[in-house]
Enzyme design. Sequence first.
Site, mmCIF file in Angstrom:
data_model
loop_
_atom_site.group_PDB
_atom_site.id
_atom_site.type_symbol
_atom_site.label_atom_id
_atom_site.label_comp_id
_atom_site.label_asym_id
_atom_site.label_seq_id
_atom_site.Cartn_x
_atom_site.Cartn_y
_atom_site.Cartn_z
ATOM 1 N N ARG A 180 0.837 -1.220 0.000
ATOM 2 C CA ARG A 180 0.000 0.000 0.000
ATOM 3 C C ARG A 180 0.868 1.265 0.000
ATOM 4 N NH1 ARG A 180 -2.371 -3.576 -1.144
ATOM 5 N NH2 ARG A 180 -4.191 -4.534 -0.209
ATOM 6 N N SER A 230 -11.209 -1.814 3.637
ATOM 7 C CA SER A 230 -10.474 -2.082 4.885
ATOM 8 C C SER A 230 -9.892 -0.779 5.398
ATOM 9 C CB SER A 230 -9.324 -3.060 4.637
ATOM 10 O OG SER A 230 -9.845 -4.312 4.338
ATOM 11 N N GLU A 300 -5.267 2.650 6.581
ATOM 12 C CA GLU A 300 -5.010 2.638 5.136
ATOM 13 C C GLU A 300 -5.814 3.761 4.471
ATOM 14 O OE1 GLU A 300 -5.570 -1.177 3.129
ATOM 15 O OE2 GLU A 300 -6.394 -0.129 1.383
HETATM 16 C C1 LIG Z 1 -16.064 -2.020 -0.744
HETATM 17 C C2 LIG Z 1 -14.601 -1.694 -0.945
HETATM 18 C C3 LIG Z 1 -13.704 -2.723 -1.219
HETATM 19 C C4 LIG Z 1 -12.338 -2.429 -1.396
HETATM 20 N N1 LIG Z 1 -11.477 -3.452 -1.662
HETATM 21 C C5 LIG Z 1 -10.171 -3.187 -1.820
HETATM 22 C C6 LIG Z 1 -9.238 -4.250 -2.092
HETATM 23 O O1 LIG Z 1 -9.596 -5.408 -2.221
HETATM 24 N N2 LIG Z 1 -7.940 -3.922 -2.192
HETATM 25 C C7 LIG Z 1 -7.478 -2.632 -2.100
HETATM 26 O O2 LIG Z 1 -6.279 -2.400 -2.228
HETATM 27 N N3 LIG Z 1 -8.335 -1.620 -1.854
HETATM 28 C C8 LIG Z 1 -9.655 -1.869 -1.716
HETATM 29 N N4 LIG Z 1 -10.524 -0.832 -1.474
HETATM 30 C C9 LIG Z 1 -10.005 0.552 -1.317
HETATM 31 C C10 LIG Z 1 -9.950 1.355 -2.640
HETATM 32 O O3 LIG Z 1 -10.987 0.944 -3.527
HETATM 33 C C11 LIG Z 1 -8.611 1.217 -3.333
HETATM 34 O O4 LIG Z 1 -7.563 1.708 -2.530
HETATM 35 C C12 LIG Z 1 -8.579 1.953 -4.682
HETATM 36 O O5 LIG Z 1 -7.415 1.610 -5.370
HETATM 37 C C13 LIG Z 1 -8.636 3.469 -4.530
HETATM 38 O O6 LIG Z 1 -8.880 4.019 -5.814
HETATM 39 P P1 LIG Z 1 -9.672 5.392 -5.978
HETATM 40 O O7 LIG Z 1 -9.660 5.762 -7.411
HETATM 41 O O8 LIG Z 1 -10.992 5.300 -5.335
HETATM 42 O O9 LIG Z 1 -8.708 6.334 -5.170
HETATM 43 P P2 LIG Z 1 -9.160 7.613 -4.330
HETATM 44 O O10 LIG Z 1 -9.859 7.143 -3.090
HETATM 45 O O11 LIG Z 1 -9.845 8.573 -5.217
HETATM 46 O O12 LIG Z 1 -7.748 8.188 -3.915
HETATM 47 C C14 LIG Z 1 -6.886 7.459 -3.078
HETATM 48 C C15 LIG Z 1 -5.563 8.215 -3.021
HETATM 49 O O13 LIG Z 1 -4.979 8.181 -4.324
HETATM 50 C C16 LIG Z 1 -4.718 9.506 -4.789
HETATM 51 N N5 LIG Z 1 -4.982 9.522 -6.233
HETATM 52 C C17 LIG Z 1 -6.081 9.061 -6.861
HETATM 53 N N6 LIG Z 1 -5.945 9.221 -8.197
HETATM 54 C C18 LIG Z 1 -4.753 9.810 -8.405
HETATM 55 C C19 LIG Z 1 -4.050 10.249 -9.567
HETATM 56 N N7 LIG Z 1 -4.541 10.126 -10.810
HETATM 57 N N8 LIG Z 1 -2.817 10.804 -9.402
HETATM 58 C C20 LIG Z 1 -2.291 10.961 -8.159
HETATM 59 N N9 LIG Z 1 -2.926 10.576 -7.014
HETATM 60 C C21 LIG Z 1 -4.133 10.010 -7.147
HETATM 61 C C22 LIG Z 1 -5.667 10.399 -4.004
HETATM 62 O O14 LIG Z 1 -5.179 11.725 -3.870
HETATM 63 C C23 LIG Z 1 -5.739 9.689 -2.657
HETATM 64 O O15 LIG Z 1 -4.683 10.067 -1.803
HETATM 65 C C24 LIG Z 1 -11.887 -1.088 -1.302
HETATM 66 C C25 LIG Z 1 -12.807 -0.067 -1.038
HETATM 67 C C26 LIG Z 1 -14.154 -0.352 -0.870
HETATM 68 C C27 LIG Z 1 -15.124 0.760 -0.619
#
Ligand SMILES: Cc1cc2nc3c(=O)[nH]c(=O)nc-3n(C[C@H](O)[C@H](O)[C@H](O)COP(=O)(O)OP(=O)(O)OC[C@H]3O[C@@H](n4cnc5c(N)ncnc54)[C@H](O)[C@@H]3O)c2cc1C
Length: 307
Positions: A180, A230, A300
């Site tokens: 992560r 998580s 996380e």
């Molecule tokens: C039901 C559920 C299940 C999940 N299961 C998992 C799992 O199995 N494994 C896992 O790892 N995670 C899981 N997650 C967490 C999450 O979905 C992941 O971490 C996902 O990769 C985040 O992507 P996002 O686009 O939503 O990021 P965001 O929440 O939009 O951003 C997360 C971080 O990334 C940065 N960021 C986003 N896009 C960019 C960009 N283009 N350039 C620079 N920085 C950027 C943001 O500033 C922020 O700090 C889960 C979440 C939920 C709600």
Amino acid sequence: MTDYATLRPYLISQLERGELTFLADYPLSSLCTFRIGGPADFIVYPKTERALISLVEFVRSVGVRYNVFGNASNVLFDDPGYRGVVIFTSELKSVTISGENVTAGSGMSVTALSVAAYRASLSGLEFTYGIPGSVGGAVYMNAGAYGGEIKDVCISSRVYNPDTCEIEVYSGNEQRFGYRESVYMNSPLIILSSDFRLKESDPVEIDALMRKLMNQRIEKQPLDLPSAGSVFKRCEGYFTAKLIEDSGLKGMTVGGAQVSEKHAGFIVNKGGATASDVLRLIEHIRNVVYMNFGVNIQPEVRYIPAE
Ligand SMILES: Cc1cc2nc3c(=O)[nH]c(=O)nc-3n(C[C@H](O)[C@H](O)[C@H](O)COP(=O)(O)OP(=O)(O)OC[C@H]3O[C@@H](n4cnc5c(N)ncnc54)[C@H](O)[C@@H]3O)c2cc1C
């Protein structure tokens, strides 16, 4: 001092040119998976990489704070919202597939990307099926599940560096992926697109694995309630969710935030949860787990303060 006097006309002119869309004074709760967060001053959806870069250059030139998000599925927005500009990459969702190489825009959903890979008989992204994030968010977080991690398949990313005003490519070890973790954390770099190296494989097997992993998610995770997945990172030698469950915290509630009764690693929004409810619950969980097991668990989920 924040200069909205020039920001608003800039956004309107870019809107008129079809470069972006934006919302003003709009609740973040309706745009994130946790369903928590007050109003952001501006929420902007650039339509192209060029529009994103111009926007970032402009907001920096007028001293306005900004943050870039994908699908806001790993963030906890603040109760007073966000002072500045929240940028969503959701419009940057191109995909090109050439042999075993896949290039995806940062706003592309990783679940949709895994489906595109399956349709091209390419294996390697099955583990992302069901992760509700974008490519940029998944690369930033080095997202992982069921033994797979983004670092196993992401060979490079094109990023915009606002400090140098250059587009740069980070490949191999330069992305500094860890659990992560990535080079993009705590840096100004904005991921524009990422390249993945996959493997040709039998689509029947890819499909079977995707279905199996999705079923595990449905069985184990509280997908019927808003959350950010998580809340805590894995910790060396322990299952974090088990430490929380063995501390008797399953079902514990602060305001509208609850330690999920289905999966102790999740905090769910039972209705009307605030960021401060979630933060108080996180603090309580960390203290109790530390008292019981001497293990210092780390969040996380990324908390985004209002200012
Ligand atoms: C039901 C559920 C299940 C999940 N299961 C998992 C799992 O199995 N494994 C896992 O790892 N995670 C899981 N997650 C967490 C999450 O979905 C992941 O971490 C996902 O990769 C985040 O992507 P996002 O686009 O939503 O990021 P965001 O929440 O939009 O951003 C997360 C971080 O990334 C940065 N960021 C986003 N896009 C960019 C960009 N283009 N350039 C620079 N920085 C950027 C943001 O500033 C922020 O700090 C889960 C979440 C939920 C709600």
